[in-house]
Design a protein around this motif. Structure first.
Motif, PDB file in Angstrom:
ATOM      1  N   ILE A   1       0.907  -1.387   0.009  1.00 34.32           N
ATOM      2  CA  ILE A   1       0.556   0.055  -0.324  1.00 34.32           C
ATOM      3  C   ILE A   1       0.747   1.227  -0.551  1.00 34.32           C
ATOM      4  CG2 ILE A   1      -2.013   1.143   0.543  1.00 34.32           C
ATOM      5  CD1 ILE A   1      -2.668  -1.672   0.568  1.00 34.32           C
ATOM      6  N   ARG A   2       1.925   1.350   0.659  1.00 35.89           N
ATOM      7  CA  ARG A   2       3.001   2.357   0.796  1.00 35.89           C
ATOM      8  C   ARG A   2       3.999   2.456  -0.582  1.00 35.89           C
ATOM      9  NH1 ARG A   2       1.582   4.561   5.483  1.00 35.89           N
ATOM     10  NH2 ARG A   2       2.385   3.545   7.225  1.00 35.89           N
ATOM     11  N   THR A   3       4.263   2.044  -0.969  1.00 32.67           N
ATOM     12  CA  THR A   3       4.432   1.759  -2.594  1.00 32.67           C
ATOM     13  C   THR A   3       3.892   2.410  -3.067  1.00 32.67           C
ATOM     14  OG1 THR A   3       6.306  -0.057  -2.321  1.00 32.67           O
ATOM     15  CG2 THR A   3       5.724   0.698  -4.463  1.00 32.67           C
ATOM     16  N   ALA A   4       2.269   1.884  -3.363  1.00 29.52           N
ATOM     17  CA  ALA A   4       1.718   2.499  -4.288  1.00 29.52           C
ATOM     18  C   ALA A   4       1.355   4.289  -3.994  1.00 29.52           C
ATOM     19  CB  ALA A   4      -0.167   1.156  -4.448  1.00 29.52           C
ATOM     20  N   GLU A   5       0.919   3.859  -2.676  1.00 27.64           N
ATOM     21  CA  GLU A   5       0.579   5.412  -2.308  1.00 27.64           C
ATOM     22  C   GLU A   5       1.829   6.778  -3.304  1.00 27.64           C
ATOM     23  OE1 GLU A   5       1.235   6.225   1.734  1.00 27.64           O
ATOM     24  OE2 GLU A   5       1.042   8.058   1.808  1.00 27.64           O
ATOM     25  N   MET A   6       3.700   6.174  -2.897  1.00 28.49           N
ATOM     26  CA  MET A   6       4.801   6.439  -3.383  1.00 28.49           C
ATOM     27  C   MET A   6       4.319   6.549  -4.782  1.00 28.49           C
ATOM     28  SD  MET A   6       5.775   7.329  -0.549  1.00 28.49           S
ATOM     29  CE  MET A   6       5.390   6.437   1.520  1.00 28.49           C
ATOM     30  N   MET A   7       4.364   5.996  -5.049  1.00 25.38           N
ATOM     31  CA  MET A   7       4.094   6.019  -6.914  1.00 25.38           C
ATOM     32  C   MET A   7       2.736   6.670  -7.287  1.00 25.38           C
ATOM     33  SD  MET A   7       6.541   4.459  -6.983  1.00 25.38           S
ATOM     34  CE  MET A   7       7.242   4.363  -8.595  1.00 25.38           C
ATOM     35  N   ASP A   8       2.423   7.020  -6.457  1.00 20.51           N
ATOM     36  CA  ASP A   8       0.711   7.758  -7.260  1.00 20.51           C
ATOM     37  C   ASP A   8       0.081   7.133  -7.651  1.00 20.51           C
ATOM     38  OD1 ASP A   8       1.456  10.815  -5.710  1.00 20.51           O
ATOM     39  OD2 ASP A   8       2.791  10.863  -7.862  1.00 20.51           O
ATOM     40  N   MET A   9      -0.272   5.456  -7.420  1.00 22.02           N
ATOM     41  CA  MET A   9      -0.740   4.631  -7.992  1.00 22.02           C
ATOM     42  C   MET A   9      -2.789   4.935  -7.757  1.00 22.02           C
ATOM     43  SD  MET A   9       1.661   1.443  -8.187  1.00 22.02           S
ATOM     44  CE  MET A   9       1.955   0.907 -10.062  1.00 22.02           C
ATOM     45  N   VAL A  10      -3.260   4.465  -9.130  1.00 25.64           N
ATOM     46  CA  VAL A  10      -4.693   4.943  -8.153  1.00 25.64           C
ATOM     47  C   VAL A  10      -5.639   3.517  -7.408  1.00 25.64           C
ATOM     48  CG1 VAL A  10      -7.004   4.424  -9.997  1.00 25.64           C
ATOM     49  CG2 VAL A  10      -4.844   6.016  -9.935  1.00 25.64           C
ATOM     50  N   CYS A  11      -4.908   1.972  -8.244  1.00 28.27           N
ATOM     51  CA  CYS A  11      -5.766   1.132  -7.802  1.00 28.27           C
ATOM     52  C   CYS A  11      -4.409   0.146  -7.373  1.00 28.27           C
ATOM     53  CB  CYS A  11      -6.728   0.970  -8.797  1.00 28.27           C
ATOM     54  SG  CYS A  11      -7.241  -0.951  -9.036  1.00 28.27           S
ATOM     55  N   ILE A  12      -4.746  -0.654  -6.675  1.00 28.43           N
ATOM     56  CA  ILE A  12      -5.025  -2.188  -6.377  1.00 28.43           C
ATOM     57  C   ILE A  12      -4.615  -3.745  -5.967  1.00 28.43           C
ATOM     58  CG2 ILE A  12      -2.167  -3.905  -4.760  1.00 28.43           C
ATOM     59  CD1 ILE A  12      -2.413  -1.255  -3.341  1.00 28.43           C
ATOM     60  N   VAL A  13      -4.307  -4.116  -7.101  1.00 23.18           N
ATOM     61  CA  VAL A  13      -4.717  -5.683  -7.964  1.00 23.18           C
ATOM     62  C   VAL A  13      -4.332  -6.693  -6.803  1.00 23.18           C
ATOM     63  CG1 VAL A  13      -6.232  -7.298  -9.011  1.00 23.18           C
ATOM     64  CG2 VAL A  13      -6.283  -5.346  -9.572  1.00 23.18           C
ATOM     65  N   PHE A  14      -4.997  -7.847  -6.138  1.00 26.13           N
ATOM     66  CA  PHE A  14      -3.946  -8.717  -5.247  1.00 26.13           C
ATOM     67  C   PHE A  14      -4.650 -10.436  -6.158  1.00 26.13           C
ATOM     68  CE2 PHE A  14      -4.603  -5.845  -1.309  1.00 26.13           C
ATOM     69  CZ  PHE A  14      -2.923  -5.573  -1.927  1.00 26.13           C
ATOM     70  N   VAL A  15      -3.332 -10.644  -6.198  1.00 25.23           N
ATOM     71  CA  VAL A  15      -3.965 -11.852  -7.204  1.00 25.23           C
ATOM     72  C   VAL A  15      -4.211 -13.214  -6.444  1.00 25.23           C
ATOM     73  CG1 VAL A  15      -2.881 -10.941  -9.481  1.00 25.23           C
ATOM     74  CG2 VAL A  15      -1.223 -12.226  -8.237  1.00 25.23           C
ATOM     75  N   ARG A  16      -4.629 -13.797  -7.227  1.00 27.50           N
ATOM     76  CA  ARG A  16      -4.579 -15.899  -5.937  1.00 27.50           C
ATOM     77  C   ARG A  16      -5.065 -15.792  -5.174  1.00 27.50           C
ATOM     78  NH1 ARG A  16       1.033 -15.011  -7.394  1.00 27.50           N
ATOM     79  NH2 ARG A  16       1.744 -14.881  -4.842  1.00 27.50           N
ATOM     80  N   GLY A  17      -5.841 -14.713  -4.914  1.00 25.05           N
ATOM     81  CA  GLY A  17      -7.285 -14.634  -4.211  1.00 25.05           C
ATOM     82  C   GLY A  17      -6.476 -14.234  -2.817  1.00 25.05           C
TER      83      GLY A  17
END
Ligand SMILES: Nc1ncnc2c1ncn2[C@@H]1O[C@H](COP(=O)(O)OP(=O)(O)OP(=O)(O)O)[C@@H](O)[C@H]1O
Ligand SMILES: [Mg+2]
Lengths: 141, 116
Positions: free
Chosen positions: B57-73
């Protein structure tokens, strides 16, 4: 001059969940100050890499961030094991991170080169057995 | 493509930030190493990952990403969800594996974007 803001953070070594908190707080502050997004992104990425390094390699440390009208200066200071060969540490792909760190998503040896890339100036001084200090500057034109 | 479209294409569970499902996305990246995301991502706004810890979550925040998808359930814990809500980053979880999830998005027009 009083238009320089100084922020100080302590990075602890025992809670992986909280690593990155200082960078996150600084990022929010810079956003509130309405600095350009490119500047904020550079500071956030460079500082986060440094904060994670402190956590992983140095048992935590202290971070000081100085925001002036012309630049943002980030100083990361730790009393960790130090770095024996700085040139080697700065090389992309060089890492001493153990497998348990890799399984947390870090340890590709990309952090220090990335800190250099995202800061406008960076200096690193280290003494084995004493600690490491990284200073990064990001210019606000 | 929007966050909502991604959820539909991947048959994903929406874990938080329903209010942001309309946000537009133009490129994605798939990675389990956050070091690589920090070093190589440029303007990719979706992160697909099999790694599930707060630093995602932190990494996505620093990179200004819009959304995170976790794979394999994979499912994020309370602490991660809280972090994502604070930063308004929608979290999705799909049963698909990384390759399939990336392939589904790619074949529906979401590309890899520029490299850094
Ligand atoms: N604060 C520090 N104290 C002691 N050693 C350090 C410190 N920062 C970096 N190092 C050393 O330099 C190496 C390279 O650091 P760098 O950040 O580039 O890569 P990494 O942290 O191993 O992996 P990544 O950053 O890609 O997750 C580290 O593996 C470690 O040996
Ligand atoms: Mg590092």
């Amino acid at each position: 001059m009083s238009n320089t803001i100084t922020l100080k953070y302590t990075v602890s070594s025992d809670d992986f969940t909280r690593a990155g908190e200082a960078s996150s707080t600084v990022k929010s502050k810079l956003k509130q100050m309405n600095l350009p997004p490119e500047i904020i992104r550079k500071v956030a990425i460079a500082m986060y890499e440094g904060e994670i390094n402190m956590f992983i390699h140095a048992n935590g440390g202290e971070i000081t961030v100085e925001i002036s009208p012309t630049e943002i200066v980030i100083v990361l200071e730790d009393k960790g094991p130090g770095i024996e060969n700085i040139t080697q540490a700065m090389t992309a792909g060089f890492s001493t991170a153990p497998d348990n760190i890799r399984s947390l998503g870090f340890g590709a040896g990309m952090g220090l080169p990335n800190m250099k890339k995202y800061s406008d100036e960076m200096s690193l001084s280290s003494n084995v057995g004493v600690g490491t200090t990284v200073t990064m500057k990001v210019f606000i034109k | 493509m929007t966050v909502k479209d991604i959820a539909t294409l991947l048959d994903a569970k929406i874990i938080c930030c329903e209010d942001s499902l309309g946000r537009e996305l133009h490129a994605a990246c798939g990675a389990d190493m956050m070091s690589d995301v920090l070093a190589f991502v440029k303007d990719q706004s979706v992160l697909l990952t099999g790694l599930c810890n707060p630093q995602v979550i932190r990494t996505a925040e620093m990179m200004d990403m819009v959304c995170i998808v976790f794979v394999r359930g994979k499912l994020p814990d309370e602490n991660m969800i809280e972090l994502a809500i604070e930063r308004n980053i929608p979290l999705l979880s799909t049963k698909h594996r990384m390759f399939t999830a990336c392939g589904l998005l790619y074949s529906n027009g979401l590309h890899g974007g520029a490299t850094n």
